[in-house]
Design a protein around this motif. Structure first.
Motif, PDB file in Angstrom:
ATOM      1  N   GLY A 196       0.816  -1.206   0.000  1.00  0.00           N
ATOM      2  CA  GLY A 196       0.000   0.000   0.000  1.00  0.00           C
ATOM      3  C   GLY A 196       0.850   1.255   0.000  1.00  0.00           C
ATOM      4  N   ILE A 197       0.553   2.159   0.920  1.00  0.00           N
ATOM      5  CA  ILE A 197       1.313   3.415   1.007  1.00  0.00           C
ATOM      6  C   ILE A 197       2.568   3.268   1.846  1.00  0.00           C
ATOM      7  N   GLY A 198       2.751   2.121   2.510  1.00  0.00           N
ATOM      8  CA  GLY A 198       3.969   1.865   3.274  1.00  0.00           C
ATOM      9  C   GLY A 198       3.871   2.142   4.759  1.00  0.00           C
ATOM     10  N   TYR A 199       2.734   2.656   5.229  1.00  0.00           N
ATOM     11  CA  TYR A 199       2.634   3.054   6.636  1.00  0.00           C
ATOM     12  C   TYR A 199       2.751   1.866   7.583  1.00  0.00           C
ATOM     13  N   THR A 200       2.042   0.794   7.319  1.00  0.00           N
ATOM     14  CA  THR A 200       2.089  -0.369   8.206  1.00  0.00           C
ATOM     15  C   THR A 200       3.503  -0.933   8.299  1.00  0.00           C
ATOM     16  N   ALA A 201       4.191  -0.979   7.166  1.00  0.00           N
ATOM     17  CA  ALA A 201       5.574  -1.473   7.165  1.00  0.00           C
ATOM     18  C   ALA A 201       6.467  -0.585   8.018  1.00  0.00           C
ATOM     19  N   ALA A 202       6.218   0.727   8.005  1.00  0.00           N
ATOM     20  CA  ALA A 202       7.017   1.648   8.820  1.00  0.00           C
ATOM     21  C   ALA A 202       6.798   1.409  10.306  1.00  0.00           C
ATOM     22  N   VAL A 203       5.559   1.193  10.710  1.00  0.00           N
ATOM     23  CA  VAL A 203       5.270   0.913  12.123  1.00  0.00           C
ATOM     24  C   VAL A 203       5.963  -0.369  12.553  1.00  0.00           C
ATOM     25  N   LEU A 204       5.928  -1.393  11.696  1.00  0.00           N
ATOM     26  CA  LEU A 204       6.606  -2.649  12.017  1.00  0.00           C
ATOM     27  C   LEU A 204       8.114  -2.463  12.063  1.00  0.00           C
ATOM     28  N   ALA A 205       8.636  -1.583  11.207  1.00  0.00           N
ATOM     29  CA  ALA A 205      10.078  -1.315  11.212  1.00  0.00           C
ATOM     30  C   ALA A 205      10.508  -0.657  12.515  1.00  0.00           C
ATOM     31  N   GLU A 206       9.640   0.130  13.121  1.00  0.00           N
ATOM     32  CA  GLU A 206       9.929   0.728  14.424  1.00  0.00           C
ATOM     33  C   GLU A 206      10.071  -0.339  15.498  1.00  0.00           C
ATOM     34  N   ILE A 207       9.360  -1.434  15.331  1.00  0.00           N
ATOM     35  CA  ILE A 207       9.371  -2.500  16.342  1.00  0.00           C
ATOM     36  C   ILE A 207      10.475  -3.510  16.067  1.00  0.00           C
ATOM     37  N   ALA A 208      10.530  -4.012  14.833  1.00  0.00           N
ATOM     38  CA  ALA A 208      11.440  -5.118  14.509  1.00  0.00           C
ATOM     39  C   ALA A 208      12.755  -4.658  13.897  1.00  0.00           C
ATOM     40  N   GLY A 209      12.833  -3.404  13.453  1.00  0.00           N
ATOM     41  CA  GLY A 209      14.027  -2.934  12.760  1.00  0.00           C
ATOM     42  C   GLY A 209      13.820  -2.972  11.262  1.00  0.00           C
ATOM     43  N   GLN A 210      14.368  -1.983  10.565  1.00  0.00           N
ATOM     44  CA  GLN A 210      14.109  -1.842   9.141  1.00  0.00           C
ATOM     45  C   GLN A 210      14.590  -3.035   8.331  1.00  0.00           C
ATOM     46  N   ARG A 211      15.740  -3.575   8.661  1.00  0.00           N
ATOM     47  CA  ARG A 211      16.331  -4.658   7.873  1.00  0.00           C
ATOM     48  C   ARG A 211      15.567  -5.962   7.999  1.00  0.00           C
ATOM     49  N   ASP A 212      14.707  -6.066   8.987  1.00  0.00           N
ATOM     50  CA  ASP A 212      13.952  -7.302   9.197  1.00  0.00           C
ATOM     51  C   ASP A 212      12.516  -7.200   8.721  1.00  0.00           C
ATOM     52  N   VAL A 213      12.184  -6.134   7.989  1.00  0.00           N
ATOM     53  CA  VAL A 213      10.821  -5.956   7.465  1.00  0.00           C
ATOM     54  C   VAL A 213      10.892  -5.861   5.949  1.00  0.00           C
ATOM     55  N   GLN A 214      10.134  -6.733   5.277  1.00  0.00           N
ATOM     56  CA  GLN A 214       9.977  -6.664   3.838  1.00  0.00           C
ATOM     57  C   GLN A 214       8.493  -6.501   3.512  1.00  0.00           C
ATOM     58  N   ALA A 215       8.203  -5.842   2.400  1.00  0.00           N
ATOM     59  CA  ALA A 215       6.824  -5.637   1.975  1.00  0.00           C
ATOM     60  C   ALA A 215       6.716  -5.881   0.483  1.00  0.00           C
ATOM     61  N   ILE A 216       5.586  -6.421   0.058  1.00  0.00           N
ATOM     62  CA  ILE A 216       5.356  -6.662  -1.363  1.00  0.00           C
ATOM     63  C   ILE A 216       3.971  -6.158  -1.736  1.00  0.00           C
ATOM     64  N   ASP A 217       3.807  -5.824  -3.016  1.00  0.00           N
ATOM     65  CA  ASP A 217       2.512  -5.421  -3.543  1.00  0.00           C
ATOM     66  C   ASP A 217       2.455  -5.806  -5.001  1.00  0.00           C
ATOM     67  N   ILE A 218       1.278  -6.171  -5.471  1.00  0.00           N
ATOM     68  CA  ILE A 218       1.129  -6.608  -6.851  1.00  0.00           C
ATOM     69  C   ILE A 218       1.035  -5.434  -7.816  1.00  0.00           C
ATOM     70  N   THR A 219       0.735  -4.236  -7.288  1.00  0.00           N
ATOM     71  CA  THR A 219       0.585  -3.039  -8.113  1.00  0.00           C
ATOM     72  C   THR A 219       1.895  -2.254  -8.127  1.00  0.00           C
ATOM     73  N   ARG A 220       2.504  -2.142  -9.302  1.00  0.00           N
ATOM     74  CA  ARG A 220       3.847  -1.571  -9.395  1.00  0.00           C
ATOM     75  C   ARG A 220       3.894  -0.111  -8.937  1.00  0.00           C
ATOM     76  N   ARG A 221       2.908   0.690  -9.291  1.00  0.00           N
ATOM     77  CA  ARG A 221       2.983   2.098  -8.916  1.00  0.00           C
ATOM     78  C   ARG A 221       2.819   2.292  -7.410  1.00  0.00           C
ATOM     79  N   LEU A 222       2.130   1.352  -6.739  1.00  0.00           N
ATOM     80  CA  LEU A 222       2.067   1.403  -5.279  1.00  0.00           C
ATOM     81  C   LEU A 222       3.420   1.046  -4.669  1.00  0.00           C
ATOM     82  N   VAL A 223       4.134   0.119  -5.300  1.00  0.00           N
ATOM     83  CA  VAL A 223       5.479  -0.221  -4.832  1.00  0.00           C
ATOM     84  C   VAL A 223       6.375   1.003  -4.880  1.00  0.00           C
TER      85      VAL A 223
END
Length: 249
Positions: free
Chosen positions: A86-113
């Protein structure tokens, strides 16, 4: 008003008993830290608890994000995959908890990526990897994952995602078609349903909003037909078999 004050107000509202969707201190601190206005370019929606459509995807309300992440129960030593960047917000919140290097995100829509990458970089989370993939296939190159979060609904968890869980891992996603519930699923597929929800369905290749011609007609026709079959139209009456009924004399 200062963005930090707006974030505090947002989190305070989510911890209030009227909503009661945010309980853990770790998640509360993370949501107070991530600058949501870097992901939502709209002053009315940046810290408001409402969902809205953006570039063919549904941006989740903060209360929904809190429900999902409370169910995910992420720790600082966990590796995490977010399906539906999506817009990346959820991944950012998880990165605050687990650390950026341990969070990956995927999306099927290229422009959202592309947008998620840009938003994460602007907010200071450029260490989060975002890739264009079919969500049902996951990201096997970085598996196994301790936690997988799916921000789209399906009738059952994709087998590939369960296979990418660590032995004690958990997957959180909305399960169901017409009646959905947020579910916590283990590697064997056993699911615990936590509460009702309403999410857009997981897309397959060809269904993205930015494709030239969306290939969603068959699925929508089938769903509409099933819905219409269950809907009473007002004229239904018990059929009378006149041949078997006693005749009036």
């Amino acid at each position: 008003m200062d963005a930090a004050v707006l974030r505090d107000d947002m989190v305070d509202s989510l911890t209030h008993e009227s909503k009661g969707c945010l309980h853990s201190d770790t998640l509360s601190v993370a949501m107070r830290t991530v600058p949501r206005h870097e992901f939502v370019d709209d002053d009315r929606n940046a810290y408001a608890d409402r969902a809205f459509e953006h570039m063919g995807t549904r941006v989740l309300a903060p209360s929904t994000v809190a429900r999902l992440l409370e169910a995910l129960d992420t720790d600082e030593d966990h590796s995490v995959l977010v399906v539906g960047a999506g817009i990346g917000y959820t991944a950012a919140v998880l990165a605050e908890i687990a650390g950026q290097r341990d969070v990956q995100a995927i999306d099927i829509t290229r422009r959202l990526v592309y947008e998620a990458r840009e938003n994460l970089a602007q907010a200071g989370y450029d260490g989060v990897l975002v890739d264009c993939r079919d969500g049902a296939d996951g990201l096997p190159e970085y598996a196994p994952y301790d936690r997988i979060l799916v921000e789209a609904a399906a009738v059952r968890p994709p087998r590939a995602l369960l296979d990418q869980l660590s032995p004690d891992g958990r997957l959180v996603m909305p399960l169901g078609a017409h009646q959905q519930a947020i579910a916590v699923v283990d590697r064997d597929g056993a699911a615990e349903r936590l509460g009702s929800c309403a999410f857009d369905p997981m897309l397959v290749e060809g269904e993205q909003a930015d494709t030239i011609e969306r290939n969603r007609t068959r699925r929508e026709d089938r769903e509409f037909a099933e819905r219409d079959a269950r809907r009473r139209k007002g004229w239904e009456l018990d059929w009378i078999d006149w041949d078997s009924e006693p005749r009036m004399r």
